[in-house]
Design a protein around this motif. Structure first.
Motif, PDB file in Angstrom:
ATOM      1  N   PRO A  93       0.715  -1.214  -0.077  1.00  0.00           N
ATOM      2  CA  PRO A  93       0.119  -0.173  -0.001  1.00  0.00           C
ATOM      3  C   PRO A  93       0.905   1.277   0.065  1.00  0.00           C
ATOM      4  CG  PRO A  93      -0.867  -1.657   1.541  1.00  0.00           C
ATOM      5  CD  PRO A  93       0.658  -2.144   0.927  1.00  0.00           C
ATOM      6  N   GLY A 134      -8.326   0.413  -0.003  1.00  0.00           N
ATOM      7  CA  GLY A 134      -7.493   1.295   0.699  1.00  0.00           C
ATOM      8  C   GLY A 134      -7.849   1.767   2.037  1.00  0.00           C
ATOM      9  N   LYS A 143      -3.190   3.858  -1.045  1.00  0.00           N
ATOM     10  CA  LYS A 143      -3.496   3.387  -2.431  1.00  0.00           C
ATOM     11  C   LYS A 143      -3.311   1.854  -2.121  1.00  0.00           C
ATOM     12  CE  LYS A 143      -1.417   7.125  -5.150  1.00  0.00           C
ATOM     13  NZ  LYS A 143      -0.336   7.561  -5.836  1.00  0.00           N
ATOM     14  N   PRO A 144      -4.301   0.900  -2.541  1.00  0.00           N
ATOM     15  CA  PRO A 144      -4.374  -0.550  -1.985  1.00  0.00           C
ATOM     16  C   PRO A 144      -2.946  -1.201  -2.488  1.00  0.00           C
ATOM     17  CG  PRO A 144      -6.113   0.088  -3.426  1.00  0.00           C
ATOM     18  CD  PRO A 144      -5.350   1.333  -3.156  1.00  0.00           C
TER      19      PRO A 144
END
Length: 121
Positions: A26, A64, A94-95
């Motif tokens: 992430p 996320g 942001k995943p």
């Protein structure tokens, strides 16, 4: 009289494999992180000129979202630690992504993050 051989000791089951770590970790949005610090810097910490780095670990969902934030190492200032744990879940990362580029959750192992609170200039 022959005695039967004792049964062979059962072998313990092998340990489970470690959890798969996603191919892409992430990622933080630096601009949004700055907004978080500006919005949630404790007023008493500003007056006392407290700064420090807080280390946490957490879960990051497939989209996320941050959850289950836990303090790993204190900044030395309880107000900064509490603000981090309480408010970090209001932010998104942001995943993580798997090797195929698909979004995946990251929770086992937990995602580590160090955040440094710095006084505004």
């Amino acid at each position: 009289v022959a005695r039967p051989a004792p049964p062979a000791a059962a072998r313990p089951a092998p340990p489970p494999p470690p959890p798969a770590v996603p191919a892409v970790r992430p990622q933080t949005d630096v601009r949004r992180l700055g907004e978080l610090f500006a919005e949630y810097y404790p007023a008493a910490s500003l007056r006392a000129k407290e700064e420090g780095t807080v280390e946490v670990d957490m879960c990051v969902s497939i989209d996320g979202r941050i959850s289950d934030v836990r303090l790993v190492r204190t900044s030395g200032f309880p107000r900064l630690d509490e603000s981090t744990v309480k408010n970090l879940s209001k932010m998104r990362l942001k995943p993580a992504k798997d090797s195929a580029g698909k979004n995946v959750a990251w929770c086992n192992p937990r995602f580590p993050l160090a955040l440094t609170w710095q006084l505004p200039e």
